[in-house]
Design a protein around this motif. Structure first.
Motif, PDB file in Angstrom:
ATOM      1  N   LYS A   1      17.070 -22.400   1.067  1.00  0.00           N
ATOM      2  CA  LYS A   1      15.745 -22.341   0.437  1.00  0.00           C
ATOM      3  C   LYS A   1      14.835 -21.344   1.152  1.00  0.00           C
ATOM      4  O   LYS A   1      14.032 -20.657   0.509  1.00  0.00           O
ATOM      5  CB  LYS A   1      15.120 -23.737   0.422  1.00  0.00           C
ATOM      6  N   MET A   2      14.956 -21.266   2.480  1.00  0.00           N
ATOM      7  CA  MET A   2      14.131 -20.317   3.218  1.00  0.00           C
ATOM      8  C   MET A   2      14.512 -18.887   2.852  1.00  0.00           C
ATOM      9  O   MET A   2      13.641 -18.024   2.645  1.00  0.00           O
ATOM     10  CB  MET A   2      14.287 -20.541   4.714  1.00  0.00           C
ATOM     11  N   LYS A   3      15.811 -18.616   2.751  1.00  0.00           N
ATOM     12  CA  LYS A   3      16.244 -17.263   2.421  1.00  0.00           C
ATOM     13  C   LYS A   3      15.873 -16.906   0.985  1.00  0.00           C
ATOM     14  O   LYS A   3      15.490 -15.760   0.701  1.00  0.00           O
ATOM     15  CB  LYS A   3      17.747 -17.142   2.636  1.00  0.00           C
ATOM     16  N   MET A   4      15.944 -17.878   0.072  1.00  0.00           N
ATOM     17  CA  MET A   4      15.500 -17.614  -1.303  1.00  0.00           C
ATOM     18  C   MET A   4      14.008 -17.292  -1.333  1.00  0.00           C
ATOM     19  O   MET A   4      13.559 -16.401  -2.062  1.00  0.00           O
ATOM     20  CB  MET A   4      15.794 -18.819  -2.190  1.00  0.00           C
ATOM     21  N   SER A   5      13.240 -18.016  -0.522  1.00  0.00           N
ATOM     22  CA  SER A   5      11.798 -17.764  -0.470  1.00  0.00           C
ATOM     23  C   SER A   5      11.511 -16.365   0.049  1.00  0.00           C
ATOM     24  O   SER A   5      10.604 -15.678  -0.446  1.00  0.00           O
ATOM     25  CB  SER A   5      11.111 -18.806   0.415  1.00  0.00           C
TER      26      SER A   5
ATOM     27  N   VAL B   1       9.458 -11.096  -0.930  1.00  0.00           N
ATOM     28  CA  VAL B   1       9.528  -9.640  -0.783  1.00  0.00           C
ATOM     29  C   VAL B   1       9.482  -8.957  -2.151  1.00  0.00           C
ATOM     30  O   VAL B   1       8.814  -7.930  -2.331  1.00  0.00           O
ATOM     31  CB  VAL B   1      10.797  -9.245   0.000  1.00  0.00           C
ATOM     32  N   ALA B   2      10.193  -9.533  -3.130  1.00  0.00           N
ATOM     33  CA  ALA B   2      10.147  -8.955  -4.480  1.00  0.00           C
ATOM     34  C   ALA B   2       8.727  -9.016  -5.046  1.00  0.00           C
ATOM     35  O   ALA B   2       8.257  -8.073  -5.707  1.00  0.00           O
ATOM     36  CB  ALA B   2      11.120  -9.700  -5.389  1.00  0.00           C
ATOM     37  N   HIS B   3       8.027 -10.115  -4.773  1.00  0.00           N
ATOM     38  CA  HIS B   3       6.657 -10.276  -5.247  1.00  0.00           C
ATOM     39  C   HIS B   3       5.730  -9.236  -4.623  1.00  0.00           C
ATOM     40  O   HIS B   3       4.895  -8.624  -5.312  1.00  0.00           O
ATOM     41  CB  HIS B   3       6.177 -11.695  -4.914  1.00  0.00           C
ATOM     42  N   MET B   4       5.868  -9.009  -3.321  1.00  0.00           N
ATOM     43  CA  MET B   4       5.025  -8.013  -2.650  1.00  0.00           C
ATOM     44  C   MET B   4       5.355  -6.608  -3.139  1.00  0.00           C
ATOM     45  O   MET B   4       4.451  -5.770  -3.302  1.00  0.00           O
ATOM     46  CB  MET B   4       5.207  -8.120  -1.138  1.00  0.00           C
ATOM     47  N   ASN B   5       6.615  -6.327  -3.377  1.00  0.00           N
ATOM     48  CA  ASN B   5       6.973  -5.014  -3.926  1.00  0.00           C
ATOM     49  C   ASN B   5       6.365  -4.811  -5.310  1.00  0.00           C
ATOM     50  O   ASN B   5       5.919  -3.707  -5.647  1.00  0.00           O
ATOM     51  CB  ASN B   5       8.492  -4.875  -3.998  1.00  0.00           C
TER      52      ASN B   5
ATOM     53  N   GLN C   1       2.912   1.979   2.468  1.00  0.00           N
ATOM     54  CA  GLN C   1       3.083   0.541   2.280  1.00  0.00           C
ATOM     55  C   GLN C   1       4.510   0.205   1.853  1.00  0.00           C
ATOM     56  O   GLN C   1       5.104  -0.766   2.352  1.00  0.00           O
ATOM     57  CB  GLN C   1       2.088   0.028   1.236  1.00  0.00           C
ATOM     58  N   MET C   2       5.067   0.989   0.941  1.00  0.00           N
ATOM     59  CA  MET C   2       6.447   0.752   0.528  1.00  0.00           C
ATOM     60  C   MET C   2       7.410   0.970   1.688  1.00  0.00           C
ATOM     61  O   MET C   2       8.372   0.202   1.880  1.00  0.00           O
ATOM     62  CB  MET C   2       6.805   1.684  -0.634  1.00  0.00           C
ATOM     63  N   ILE C   3       7.164   2.003   2.478  1.00  0.00           N
ATOM     64  CA  ILE C   3       8.051   2.269   3.620  1.00  0.00           C
ATOM     65  C   ILE C   3       7.971   1.138   4.632  1.00  0.00           C
ATOM     66  O   ILE C   3       8.998   0.640   5.116  1.00  0.00           O
ATOM     67  CB  ILE C   3       7.678   3.623   4.266  1.00  0.00           C
ATOM     68  N   PHE C   4       6.773   0.693   4.972  1.00  0.00           N
ATOM     69  CA  PHE C   4       6.612  -0.350   5.983  1.00  0.00           C
ATOM     70  C   PHE C   4       7.219  -1.673   5.505  1.00  0.00           C
ATOM     71  O   PHE C   4       7.934  -2.351   6.256  1.00  0.00           O
ATOM     72  CB  PHE C   4       5.126  -0.530   6.296  1.00  0.00           C
TER      73      PHE C   4
ATOM     74  N   PHE D   1      10.979  -6.054   5.983  1.00  0.00           N
ATOM     75  CA  PHE D   1      11.311  -7.222   5.170  1.00  0.00           C
ATOM     76  C   PHE D   1      12.316  -6.889   4.073  1.00  0.00           C
ATOM     77  O   PHE D   1      13.115  -7.740   3.687  1.00  0.00           O
ATOM     78  CB  PHE D   1      10.030  -7.807   4.569  1.00  0.00           C
ATOM     79  N   GLY D   2      12.252  -5.674   3.556  1.00  0.00           N
ATOM     80  CA  GLY D   2      13.280  -5.290   2.595  1.00  0.00           C
ATOM     81  C   GLY D   2      14.652  -5.230   3.252  1.00  0.00           C
ATOM     82  O   GLY D   2      15.661  -5.619   2.652  1.00  0.00           O
ATOM     83  N   TYR D   3      14.699  -4.735   4.497  1.00  0.00           N
ATOM     84  CA  TYR D   3      15.962  -4.707   5.240  1.00  0.00           C
ATOM     85  C   TYR D   3      16.455  -6.122   5.510  1.00  0.00           C
ATOM     86  O   TYR D   3      17.660  -6.402   5.416  1.00  0.00           O
ATOM     87  CB  TYR D   3      15.762  -3.942   6.543  1.00  0.00           C
ATOM     88  N   LEU D   4      15.529  -7.043   5.827  1.00  0.00           N
ATOM     89  CA  LEU D   4      15.924  -8.445   6.034  1.00  0.00           C
ATOM     90  C   LEU D   4      16.512  -9.031   4.751  1.00  0.00           C
ATOM     91  O   LEU D   4      17.512  -9.773   4.792  1.00  0.00           O
ATOM     92  CB  LEU D   4      14.707  -9.257   6.486  1.00  0.00           C
ATOM     93  N   SER D   5      15.927  -8.724   3.601  1.00  0.00           N
ATOM     94  CA  SER D   5      16.468  -9.204   2.324  1.00  0.00           C
ATOM     95  C   SER D   5      17.867  -8.650   2.086  1.00  0.00           C
ATOM     96  O   SER D   5      18.758  -9.366   1.593  1.00  0.00           O
ATOM     97  CB  SER D   5      15.530  -8.800   1.181  1.00  0.00           C
TER      98      SER D   5
END
Length: 685
Positions: A544-548, A553-557, A583-586, A591-595
């Motif tokens: 559940k944590m990983k789904m969140s 991250v998708a929401h922020m993108n 902002q997209m790079i940061f 967090f995108g890399y973590l996803s």
């Protein structure tokens, strides 16, 4: 279902409606109808052209005062109806139309009648309470006045024949000492009887004892029945008391204390034989008063019922009239005092509707001159207007609670219609609870026409307004509940048997012993065998944590991408270069890399510790990853992403403010140089 489909958001909700600045020149005779018809459309936002005037200096201030006074009377009627326990009639009455002047006269008559009835009822209730208290005091005080030796205690009791000549002693000695010592034949005990609230009785007795220095007897008994307070209409428990004392000075003190504590004193006759006759007379008067009170209550309820049937229509009429006159106060009178001039903003698509409403107002008011409606140029930015319906309106209100989008910006409420209920479902993932929520939403939607015309409480009104939000939340909750395999927190084998079984036949159903996988993974959702196992919490919480994280991250993108489309729409290359790109790079470098790591770990079944990977990506990015390596080239990629994230921070923070400062300071300097040049040229000539 057809109504639900009709309420789905249209595609033109992506951006706010295009607005135009208009001016209205309205003849005085058709101004009221024109503003009323425009208010029914709700598509024109008037500008206040009298902002420099106080409310008392405006043209229609007297009409606003009259509407406010009628609103006060209607609130008074509503309070009286609620106190009487009556409800407005739900049936539709054929009520003739009434204008404001006639309504004002009707309300004044009804108010005068109600005030008079309330005053008479209060007087009768006060008389009834006094008689009832008098009756109770007569009944209770009779027992106090009969001595223990069987003789009546009158207003003055004869004591011993021997007397003392010291009169001061009688005032200061206690009553017990007076009985033990001879006293003059003219002295004796007197009493005051009355009734007091039970909560004040103890303090009342203490005050009497202190004021008389113990020279009194205080007897009390509960009244036996509650008495209504005519002011608060509450039932109050009271206590009957009889105070025996000696001397005129003590009597004066006791009466003052009774007045201070709100105790009601009643004269009880000295002769016990008269109590029965007085009690019968009081009872007869109480019976007559009860009949009079009942008749008054019936007459009052009949009048209130008649008012309650029209109350909703009257309140709506007064509210609408007050809004019309408040709007008329925002308009300017022409110098000839024959027309009013108004300015405001309206959507481009609503111009035809507004012109039709203005033509109808001219025709209905029998005006010889039409209303002039034309567009104007405006300097200030138009207001933001989003076209909504019953489905999208609650989502728009949720977004507006955090901030209203700038004019012509992309409307985030369109994406909220899906994102908001799904994020709720990720936290509320239980298909048992989701079914309960779905039934509640379907009931609200099925009775939509009936509930929309009724007066609901604050909580029910909130639920009814968000019925389509609850519908989507329940559907997504059922979906996420099936993924989590939770039905009121109990797993079910919905999609077939579990993919795990016991290591041997001895383990039976004990989940504490290790299970082995013997078939393909569970077709859909979480395998029910995880429930009750040793690693249940570690597995489910991690999932559940990983789904969140993924959905967050998708929401922020999504939000950053919307800012790019807004910047491109307004032609702001500054926002694209120094806001969107860094902002997209940061965001995606960290967090995108973590996803990405989460998805790779799920696909490969790796045992890598993602906490360790992300922490040491900052602390020691050049170290070997060892067993935490998920793919080839992971270490150099992490170094590149870390450098990009570090570069993106100053790129995002510093260039844009300095560029804006430079742009805003160059223009005043240029104007200053031009002024100096012009002044120098004039001086030269």
């Amino acid at each position: 279902m057809e109504k639900f489909i009709d309420n789905l958001p249209p595609m033109d909700l992506m951006r706010s409606e295009k607005m135009t600045f208009v001016q209205l020149i309205i003849p005085a005779e058709s101004a009221h109808r024109a503003v009323s018809y425009l208010g029914e459309l709700g598509l024109l936002q008037f500008r206040d052209l009298n902002a420099d005037k106080s409310p008392f200096q405006r043209t229609f201030v007297n009409q606003v005062k009259r509407c406010a006074e009628m609103s006060r009377k209607l609130r008074f009627f509503k309070d009286q109806v609620n106190k009487a326990g009556l409800m407005s009639s739900s049936r539709t009455l054929l009520q003739p139309d009434i204008d404001l002047e006639d309504l004002e006269v009707h309300l004044a008559e009804h108010e005068h009648e109600l005030i008079e009835m309330n005053s008479n009822s209060d007087k009768l209730r006060q008389s009834y309470n006094e008689l009832l208290e008098f009756k109770i005091v007569l009944q209770k005080a009779c027992g106090f006045l009969i001595s223990s030796h069987g003789r009546a205690v009158s207003g003055e009791i004869e004591l011993q024949d021997n007397v003392y000549s010291n009169d001061d002693y009688i005032e200061t000695a206690s009553l017990l000492e007076q009985e033990m010592r001879p006293q003059p034949s003219t002295s004796g005990l007197r009493f005051i009887s009355g009734i007091i609230c039970k909560s004040k009785a103890l303090r009342f007795e203490r005050m009497l004892f202190r004021a008389t220095r113990g020279n009194m007897f205080f007897n009390q008994a509960p009244a036996g029945e509650q008495i209504m307070d005519p002011i608060t209409t509450e039932m109050i428990e009271k206590t009957v008391f009889v105070v025996f004392f000696s001397g005129e000075q003590a009597r004066t003190k006791i009466l003052k204390i009774c007045e201070a504590f709100g105790a009601n004193c009643y004269p009880v006759p000295e002769d016990i034989s008269k109590h029965g006759q007085i009690t019968r007379e009081v009872t007869s008067r109480l019976t007559d008063l009860e009949a009079t009170l009942d008749a008054g209550i019936r007459h009052r309820n009949k009048a209130l019922s008649s008012i309650a049937d029209h109350l909703a229509k009257w309140m709506d009429l007064v509210r609408r009239e007050k809004a019309v006159y408040d709007t008329l106060n925002m308009l300017n009178f022409d110098v000839t005092k024959k027309c009013l001039v108004g300015e405001g903003w309206c959507p481009m698509i609503a111009k035809t509707q507004m012109q039709e409403a203005l033509q109808r107002a001219t025709f209905d008011s029998n005006s010889q001159v039409g209303i002039i409606f034309h567009q104007m140029d405006a300097v200030e930015s138009p207001p933001t207007y989003f076209k909504t319906n019953t489905f999208t309106n609650p989502y728009q209100e949720i977004v507006d609670a955090y901030g209203v989008a700038r004019y012509q910006e992309a409307n985030p409420a369109v994406y909220t219609t899906v994102v908001f209920p799904f994020l709720f479902a990720m936290m509320f993932g239980d298909w048992g609870h989701g079914i309960c929520l779905l039934l509640g939403a379907l009931i609200l939607i099925a009775h939509e026409n009936k509930l929309s015309t009724q007066k609901l409480g604050s909580f029910m009104e909130m639920l009814f307004g968000g019925r389509y939000v609850i519908l989507l939340m329940s559907l997504f909750s059922i979906y996420c509940g099936l993924i989590y395999n939770e039905f009121f927190s109990v797993p079910f084998h919905i999609f077939g048997p579990s993919a795990f079984r016991c290591r041997d036949t001895s383990c039976s159903d004990a989940h504490t012993i290790g299970l082995v996988k013997y078939r393909d993974p569970y077709p859909f959702g979480v395998d029910p065998s995880w429930r009750g196992s040793r690693s249940e919490l570690a597995f489910l919480n991690s999932m559940k944590m990983k789904m969140s994280i993924l959905f967050g991250v998708a929401h922020m993108n999504l939000g950053i991408i919307l800012s790019y489309f807004n910047a491109r729409f307004f032609g702001s290359s500054l926002d694209i270069r120094y806001q969107f790109v860094p902002q997209m790079i940061f965001l995606n470098s960290l967090f995108g890399y973590l996803s990405l790591l989460i998805i790779i770990k799920w696909c490969t079944g790796s045992q890598a510790d993602l906490y360790h990977v992300m922490i040491y990506m900052f602390l020691s990015p050049t170290d070997e990853l060892g067993e935490n390596q998920l793919f080839w080239g992971q270490r150099p990629l992490q170094i590149v992403l870390l450098l990009l994230a570090i570069i993106a921070v100053p790129w995002m923070l510093f260039p844009k403010p300095f560029i804006l400062k430079k742009l805003h300071t160059e223009v005043p300097l240029l104007l200053a140089f031009c002024m100096i040049f012009l002044l120098g040229s004039i001086e030269f000539y």
